[in-house]
Design a protein around this motif. Structure first.
Motif, PDB file in Angstrom:
ATOM      1  N   MET A 123      75.780  52.076  46.775  1.00  0.00           N
ATOM      2  CA  MET A 123      74.752  52.551  47.691  1.00  0.00           C
ATOM      3  C   MET A 123      75.160  52.430  49.147  1.00  0.00           C
ATOM      4  SD  MET A 123      71.535  50.611  45.867  1.00  0.00           S
ATOM      5  CE  MET A 123      70.289  51.168  47.000  1.00  0.00           C
ATOM      6  N   GLY A 124      76.282  51.792  49.419  1.00  0.00           N
ATOM      7  CA  GLY A 124      76.609  51.446  50.793  1.00  0.00           C
ATOM      8  C   GLY A 124      75.923  50.129  51.112  1.00  0.00           C
ATOM      9  N   MET A 125      76.318  49.499  52.157  1.00  0.00           N
ATOM     10  CA  MET A 125      75.746  48.198  52.496  1.00  0.00           C
ATOM     11  C   MET A 125      74.837  48.328  53.709  1.00  0.00           C
ATOM     12  SD  MET A 125      76.817  46.059  50.347  1.00  0.00           S
ATOM     13  CE  MET A 125      77.966  46.229  48.992  1.00  0.00           C
ATOM     14  N   GLY A 126      73.680  47.703  53.629  1.00  0.00           N
ATOM     15  CA  GLY A 126      72.748  47.713  54.746  1.00  0.00           C
ATOM     16  C   GLY A 126      71.404  47.164  54.327  1.00  0.00           C
ATOM     17  N   GLY A 127      70.567  46.910  55.290  1.00  0.00           N
ATOM     18  CA  GLY A 127      69.251  46.333  55.026  1.00  0.00           C
ATOM     19  C   GLY A 127      68.383  47.200  54.134  1.00  0.00           C
ATOM     20  N   ARG A 128      68.434  48.515  54.327  1.00  0.00           N
ATOM     21  CA  ARG A 128      67.616  49.433  53.524  1.00  0.00           C
ATOM     22  C   ARG A 128      68.014  49.370  52.050  1.00  0.00           C
ATOM     23  NH1 ARG A 128      67.825  55.049  52.087  1.00  0.00           N
ATOM     24  NH2 ARG A 128      65.726  55.846  51.808  1.00  0.00           N
ATOM     25  N   GLN A 129      69.324  49.315  51.780  1.00  0.00           N
ATOM     26  CA  GLN A 129      69.811  49.254  50.406  1.00  0.00           C
ATOM     27  C   GLN A 129      69.374  47.953  49.740  1.00  0.00           C
ATOM     28  OE1 GLN A 129      71.547  50.168  53.053  1.00  0.00           O
ATOM     29  NE2 GLN A 129      72.383  52.186  52.624  1.00  0.00           N
ATOM     30  N   TYR A 130      69.490  46.849  50.480  1.00  0.00           N
ATOM     31  CA  TYR A 130      69.061  45.561  49.923  1.00  0.00           C
ATOM     32  C   TYR A 130      67.559  45.556  49.647  1.00  0.00           C
ATOM     33  CZ  TYR A 130      73.564  43.276  50.457  1.00  0.00           C
ATOM     34  OH  TYR A 130      74.875  42.917  50.309  1.00  0.00           O
ATOM     35  N   GLN A 131      66.771  46.187  50.509  1.00  0.00           N
ATOM     36  CA  GLN A 131      65.324  46.240  50.296  1.00  0.00           C
ATOM     37  C   GLN A 131      64.985  47.072  49.062  1.00  0.00           C
ATOM     38  OE1 GLN A 131      63.041  44.388  52.055  1.00  0.00           O
ATOM     39  NE2 GLN A 131      61.784  45.006  50.340  1.00  0.00           N
ATOM     40  N   LEU A 132      65.698  48.198  48.860  1.00  0.00           N
ATOM     41  CA  LEU A 132      65.476  49.006  47.658  1.00  0.00           C
ATOM     42  C   LEU A 132      65.759  48.192  46.397  1.00  0.00           C
ATOM     43  CD1 LEU A 132      67.044  52.427  48.717  1.00  0.00           C
ATOM     44  CD2 LEU A 132      64.653  51.985  48.193  1.00  0.00           C
ATOM     45  N   VAL A 133      66.849  47.430  46.411  1.00  0.00           N
ATOM     46  CA  VAL A 133      67.196  46.595  45.257  1.00  0.00           C
ATOM     47  C   VAL A 133      66.143  45.511  45.057  1.00  0.00           C
ATOM     48  CG1 VAL A 133      68.870  44.907  44.386  1.00  0.00           C
ATOM     49  CG2 VAL A 133      69.662  47.101  45.278  1.00  0.00           C
ATOM     50  N   ARG A 134      65.702  44.865  46.137  1.00  0.00           N
ATOM     51  CA  ARG A 134      64.661  43.828  46.022  1.00  0.00           C
ATOM     52  C   ARG A 134      63.384  44.407  45.430  1.00  0.00           C
ATOM     53  NH1 ARG A 134      66.001  42.518  51.492  1.00  0.00           N
ATOM     54  NH2 ARG A 134      67.738  41.077  51.354  1.00  0.00           N
ATOM     55  N   ASN A 135      62.976  45.595  45.899  1.00  0.00           N
ATOM     56  CA  ASN A 135      61.768  46.241  45.358  1.00  0.00           C
ATOM     57  C   ASN A 135      61.929  46.517  43.871  1.00  0.00           C
ATOM     58  OD1 ASN A 135      60.664  46.181  47.919  1.00  0.00           O
ATOM     59  ND2 ASN A 135      61.061  48.339  48.345  1.00  0.00           N
ATOM     60  N   SER A 136      63.098  47.021  43.472  1.00  0.00           N
ATOM     61  CA  SER A 136      63.352  47.299  42.059  1.00  0.00           C
ATOM     62  C   SER A 136      63.319  46.020  41.235  1.00  0.00           C
ATOM     63  CB  SER A 136      64.698  48.005  41.872  1.00  0.00           C
ATOM     64  OG  SER A 136      64.642  49.315  42.377  1.00  0.00           O
ATOM     65  N   LEU A 137      63.938  44.978  41.746  1.00  0.00           N
ATOM     66  CA  LEU A 137      63.954  43.703  41.015  1.00  0.00           C
ATOM     67  C   LEU A 137      62.543  43.142  40.857  1.00  0.00           C
ATOM     68  CD1 LEU A 137      67.134  42.021  42.544  1.00  0.00           C
ATOM     69  CD2 LEU A 137      66.867  42.916  40.211  1.00  0.00           C
ATOM     70  N   ASP A 138      61.701  43.301  41.888  1.00  0.00           N
ATOM     71  CA  ASP A 138      60.313  42.842  41.775  1.00  0.00           C
ATOM     72  C   ASP A 138      59.568  43.593  40.682  1.00  0.00           C
ATOM     73  OD1 ASP A 138      60.470  40.883  43.727  1.00  0.00           O
ATOM     74  OD2 ASP A 138      59.690  42.170  45.327  1.00  0.00           O
ATOM     75  N   LYS A 139      59.783  44.908  40.605  1.00  0.00           N
ATOM     76  CA  LYS A 139      59.134  45.692  39.542  1.00  0.00           C
ATOM     77  C   LYS A 139      59.680  45.302  38.174  1.00  0.00           C
ATOM     78  CE  LYS A 139      58.471  49.909  42.169  1.00  0.00           C
ATOM     79  NZ  LYS A 139      58.831  51.325  42.185  1.00  0.00           N
ATOM     80  N   LEU A 140      61.002  45.181  38.082  1.00  0.00           N
ATOM     81  CA  LEU A 140      61.633  44.875  36.794  1.00  0.00           C
ATOM     82  C   LEU A 140      61.265  43.482  36.299  1.00  0.00           C
ATOM     83  CD1 LEU A 140      65.138  46.459  37.429  1.00  0.00           C
ATOM     84  CD2 LEU A 140      63.363  47.311  35.886  1.00  0.00           C
ATOM     85  N   ARG A 141      60.996  42.570  37.208  1.00  0.00           N
ATOM     86  CA  ARG A 141      60.625  41.204  36.847  1.00  0.00           C
ATOM     87  C   ARG A 141      59.361  41.196  35.980  1.00  0.00           C
ATOM     88  NH1 ARG A 141      60.986  39.256  41.745  1.00  0.00           N
ATOM     89  NH2 ARG A 141      63.085  38.493  41.467  1.00  0.00           N
ATOM     90  N   ASN A 142      58.487  42.168  36.180  1.00  0.00           N
ATOM     91  CA  ASN A 142      57.223  42.249  35.436  1.00  0.00           C
ATOM     92  C   ASN A 142      57.222  43.378  34.412  1.00  0.00           C
ATOM     93  OD1 ASN A 142      55.498  40.204  36.810  1.00  0.00           O
ATOM     94  ND2 ASN A 142      56.134  41.402  38.591  1.00  0.00           N
ATOM     95  N   MET A 145      63.621  56.270  39.491  1.00  0.00           N
ATOM     96  CA  MET A 145      65.039  56.377  39.135  1.00  0.00           C
ATOM     97  C   MET A 145      65.840  55.243  39.770  1.00  0.00           C
ATOM     98  SD  MET A 145      65.474  58.642  36.938  1.00  0.00           S
ATOM     99  CE  MET A 145      67.244  58.584  36.922  1.00  0.00           C
ATOM    100  N   ALA A 146      65.460  54.812  40.971  1.00  0.00           N
ATOM    101  CA  ALA A 146      66.156  53.685  41.615  1.00  0.00           C
ATOM    102  C   ALA A 146      65.999  52.427  40.776  1.00  0.00           C
ATOM    103  CB  ALA A 146      65.612  53.462  43.025  1.00  0.00           C
ATOM    104  N   ASP A 147      64.814  52.228  40.197  1.00  0.00           N
ATOM    105  CA  ASP A 147      64.584  51.065  39.333  1.00  0.00           C
ATOM    106  C   ASP A 147      65.429  51.158  38.062  1.00  0.00           C
ATOM    107  OD1 ASP A 147      62.604  50.283  41.187  1.00  0.00           O
ATOM    108  OD2 ASP A 147      61.070  51.407  40.094  1.00  0.00           O
ATOM    109  N   ALA A 148      65.514  52.362  37.514  1.00  0.00           N
ATOM    110  CA  ALA A 148      66.328  52.557  36.304  1.00  0.00           C
ATOM    111  C   ALA A 148      67.802  52.279  36.604  1.00  0.00           C
ATOM    112  CB  ALA A 148      66.151  53.977  35.775  1.00  0.00           C
ATOM    113  N   TYR A 156      74.035  41.486  46.368  1.00  0.00           N
ATOM    114  CA  TYR A 156      75.265  42.164  46.774  1.00  0.00           C
ATOM    115  C   TYR A 156      75.939  42.827  45.572  1.00  0.00           C
ATOM    116  CZ  TYR A 156      80.066  42.992  48.154  1.00  0.00           C
ATOM    117  OH  TYR A 156      81.280  43.590  48.370  1.00  0.00           O
ATOM    118  N   GLN A 157      76.017  42.119  44.424  1.00  0.00           N
ATOM    119  CA  GLN A 157      76.665  42.683  43.232  1.00  0.00           C
ATOM    120  C   GLN A 157      75.955  43.959  42.771  1.00  0.00           C
ATOM    121  OE1 GLN A 157      76.448  38.907  41.018  1.00  0.00           O
ATOM    122  NE2 GLN A 157      78.609  39.246  40.489  1.00  0.00           N
ATOM    123  N   ILE A 158      74.637  43.963  42.841  1.00  0.00           N
ATOM    124  CA  ILE A 158      73.886  45.154  42.404  1.00  0.00           C
ATOM    125  C   ILE A 158      74.100  46.305  43.385  1.00  0.00           C
ATOM    126  CG2 ILE A 158      71.593  46.097  41.971  1.00  0.00           C
ATOM    127  CD1 ILE A 158      70.826  43.336  40.905  1.00  0.00           C
TER     128      ILE A 158
END
Length: 192
Positions: A48-67, A13-16, A40-42
């Motif tokens: 989600m609030g701002m913090g390292g954990r939120q940025y990591q969740l977005v990075r993980n989602s972007l990596d999955k979505l890239r493929n 759901m986070a990826d969606a 930051y825009q995402i």
């Protein structure tokens, strides 16, 4: 909408939500050939609030979505059973499950959220039949034991699902839920 990930990853759901945020940014950029954005825009768009954990969740989602290839289809063509299965396993992996899982272990999910997960329009009368067909498919392969729709007043408002003992066992494994501090998403391939 359905998808295929070239690396075999199942989207969460986070990826969606990240994908929806990207679509929103694409819309703001007049549906150009490319969409430009910052993490930051995402994170900001997802509130989600701002913090390292939120940025990591977005990075993980972007990596999955890239493929991942996304294909828009009519609602009845969606792999409904797979989406319901992912939703069930996603709920089990949440930190607080009491919103959806009753004390007896039965899932009680608002239909509005089920329809949202399946990208179905909330007011379409065919939606209940689409969900029912997906649940019947999961029941036929012994993923769920029973399901029913709960009616409040004149409308159906919730989907109630009782999992099989097998699925309860899979979802209840400690290494599945909290293995080394990470939450693992159960995929549809786990049942094959």
């Amino acid at each position: 909408m359905t998808y295929q990930n070239n690396l075999g990853h199942m989207l969460t759901m986070a990826d969606a939500k990240t994908l929806i945020a990207l679509f929103s940014l694409w819309e703001e950029q007049d549906y150009g050939e490319w969409v430009t954005f910052t993490e930051y825009q995402i994170v900001d768009r997802l509130d989600m609030g701002m913090g390292g954990r939120q940025y990591q969740l977005v990075r993980n989602s972007l990596d999955k979505l890239r493929n991942t290839s996304v294909v828009f289809q009519e609602a009845y063509e969606i792999e409904t059973a797979q989406a319901l299965y992912v939703m069930i396993s996603g709920i089990a992996s949440m930190e607080s499950t009491s919103k959806y899982i009753k004390e007896d272990g039965v899932y009680e999910i608002p239909l509005e959220e089920v329809y949202g997960t399946l990208f179905l329009e909330d007011r379409n009368p065919k939606n209940k039949a689409v969900v029912e067909k997906g649940c019947e498919e999961l029941k036929s392969i012994d993923i769920i034991k029973e399901f029913s729709f709960i009616k409040e007043g004149r409308s159906y408002t919730k989907l109630e699902i009782e999992n099989t003992d097998w699925l309860k066992d899979i979802l209840g494994k400690k290494d599945y839920i909290r293995g080394s501090g990470r939450i693992k998403q159960l995929t549809f391939n786990d049942i094959k």
